[in-house]
Design a protein around this motif. Structure first.
Motif, short mmCIF file in Angstrom:
data_model
loop_
_atom_site.label_atom_id
_atom_site.label_comp_id
_atom_site.label_asym_id
_atom_site.label_seq_id
_atom_site.Cartn_x
_atom_site.Cartn_y
_atom_site.Cartn_z
N ARG A 108 0.84 -1.19 0.00
CA ARG A 108 0.00 0.00 0.00
C ARG A 108 0.88 1.25 0.00
O ARG A 108 2.07 1.19 0.32
CB ARG A 108 -0.91 0.01 1.24
CG ARG A 108 -2.01 -1.05 1.21
CD ARG A 108 -2.69 -1.14 2.56
NE ARG A 108 -3.88 -1.96 2.54
CZ ARG A 108 -3.88 -3.29 2.57
NH1 ARG A 108 -2.73 -3.95 2.65
NH2 ARG A 108 -5.02 -3.97 2.54
N PRO A 164 -1.74 7.42 2.54
CA PRO A 164 -2.99 7.27 1.79
C PRO A 164 -3.45 8.57 1.15
O PRO A 164 -3.17 9.66 1.64
CB PRO A 164 -3.99 6.82 2.87
CG PRO A 164 -3.16 6.23 3.96
CD PRO A 164 -1.88 7.03 3.95
N GLY A 199 -7.52 -0.94 -7.81
CA GLY A 199 -6.20 -0.85 -7.20
C GLY A 199 -5.71 -2.16 -6.61
O GLY A 199 -6.42 -3.17 -6.60
N GLY A 226 -3.68 -3.53 -3.07
CA GLY A 226 -3.19 -3.24 -1.73
C GLY A 226 -2.61 -4.50 -1.13
O GLY A 226 -3.35 -5.38 -0.68
N THR A 251 -6.75 -7.11 -4.54
CA THR A 251 -7.14 -6.14 -5.55
C THR A 251 -8.63 -5.90 -5.41
O THR A 251 -9.35 -6.72 -4.84
CB THR A 251 -6.81 -6.64 -6.98
OG1 THR A 251 -7.09 -5.60 -7.93
CG2 THR A 251 -7.63 -7.86 -7.34
N GLY A 268 -8.06 6.45 0.66
CA GLY A 268 -7.57 5.09 0.49
C GLY A 268 -6.08 5.03 0.24
O GLY A 268 -5.49 6.00 -0.25
N GLY A 269 -5.50 3.89 0.55
CA GLY A 269 -4.06 3.74 0.41
C GLY A 269 -3.61 2.71 -0.60
O GLY A 269 -2.42 2.36 -0.65
N TRP A 270 -4.54 2.21 -1.41
CA TRP A 270 -4.14 1.22 -2.41
C TRP A 270 -3.49 1.89 -3.61
O TRP A 270 -3.75 3.04 -3.92
CB TRP A 270 -5.36 0.42 -2.86
CG TRP A 270 -5.84 -0.58 -1.84
CD1 TRP A 270 -5.59 -0.54 -0.49
CD2 TRP A 270 -6.63 -1.73 -2.07
NE1 TRP A 270 -6.18 -1.60 0.13
CE2 TRP A 270 -6.83 -2.36 -0.81
CE3 TRP A 270 -7.20 -2.30 -3.20
CZ2 TRP A 270 -7.58 -3.53 -0.68
CZ3 TRP A 270 -7.95 -3.47 -3.07
CH2 TRP A 270 -8.12 -4.08 -1.81
N GLN A 271 -2.64 1.13 -4.29
CA GLN A 271 -1.98 1.60 -5.50
C GLN A 271 -2.97 1.50 -6.66
O GLN A 271 -3.49 0.42 -6.95
CB GLN A 271 -0.75 0.75 -5.80
CG GLN A 271 0.24 0.66 -4.64
CD GLN A 271 1.46 1.54 -4.85
OE1 GLN A 271 1.49 2.40 -5.72
NE2 GLN A 271 2.47 1.33 -4.04
#
Length: 241
Positions: free
Chosen positions: A153, A157, A167, A169, A173, A182-185
């Protein structure tokens, strides 16, 4: 199925605990039990919430007593049901990878030691089981992300991630159903609304369903987005074994 436990969870809920591990087999068992309960049309059941390895059932105690619902659910949960009888519903979700909607795709590729095209091919190359919904309305917890593209992550965020963002994380996914922090790529974005409070059925999918991501071009993305806005887009839903 002797390892199933049915117990009270507050004054108007039951918790059905299955084998305590995250696996497609346990998830299919839960989906089979949910299907059986729906078929029984038990009066008084308000809601059912599947999780990774349990099922929460809310009921109206003025309609059905704890003893009665406990007996009926215990009987259903321990039936020797063929889990294979639950057919897969696979929702095909169009995704525009990279660009403004997927600003972290280069970082995901770099972390994996792959090209962006390889990451897209891997991410869109399999069906993802929806283990459960939560965190946000319609947020899907998907299983089965290829280990090659597991990505940490973000260290900080984002304050706002647009609805429809796809994304990664860690080992998971998923799709952000609404604007949120949010902190997902972020690797892409879909024009499909997985949550729409104006729909008869606000949440598009259910636990036990599958999602397959389909790469689309920018023009196709805009075309689909227009159709979604007009209410004319027909989402592809396939059945599988």
């Amino acid at each position: 199925m002797n390892n199933i436990r049915v117990m009270a969870e507050g004054d108007s809920s039951l918790l059905v605990e299955f084998e305590q591990k995250i696996s497609p087999e346990v998830n299919r068992r839960i989906a089979a039990v949910v299907k059986l309960i729906r078929q029984q049309q038990i009066e008084g059941i308000v809601d059912m919430i599947p999780t990774y390895c349990s099922l929460l059932i809310s009921y109206n105690p003025l309609v059905i007593s704890y003893r009665e619902i406990h007996e009926r659910i215990s009987s259903i949960a321990r039936m020797d049901t063929k889990v294979e009888s639950v057919r897969k519903r696979i929702f095909e979700i169009p995704v525009l990878y990279g660009g403004e909607g997927g600003p972290d795709l280069p970082a995901i590729a770099s972390h994996a030691g792959l090209s962006e095209e390889e990451v897209i091919a891997i991410h869109s190359g399999r069906d993802y089981l929806i283990y459960m919904l939560g965190f946000l309305p319609g947020f899907t917890y998907l299983g089965g992300l290829d280990e090659r593209i597991h990505t940490p992550r973000l260290p900080n965020p984002r304050v706002r991630i647009p609805a429809g963002s796809v994304g990664i994380g860690g080992s998971q996914t998923g799709i952000y159903p609404v604007d949120s922090p949010g902190g997902w790529q972020l690797m892409g974005i879909t024009p499909v609304k997985t949550y729409d409070p104006g729909r008869e059925k606000p949440i598009l999918v259910e636990a036990g369903d599958y999602i397959r991501f389909r790469p689309v071009s920018a023009p196709e993305y805009e075309e689909i987005r227009g159709a979604v806005s007009e209410g004319s887009y027909q989402l592809t839903v396939r059945e599988g074994d």
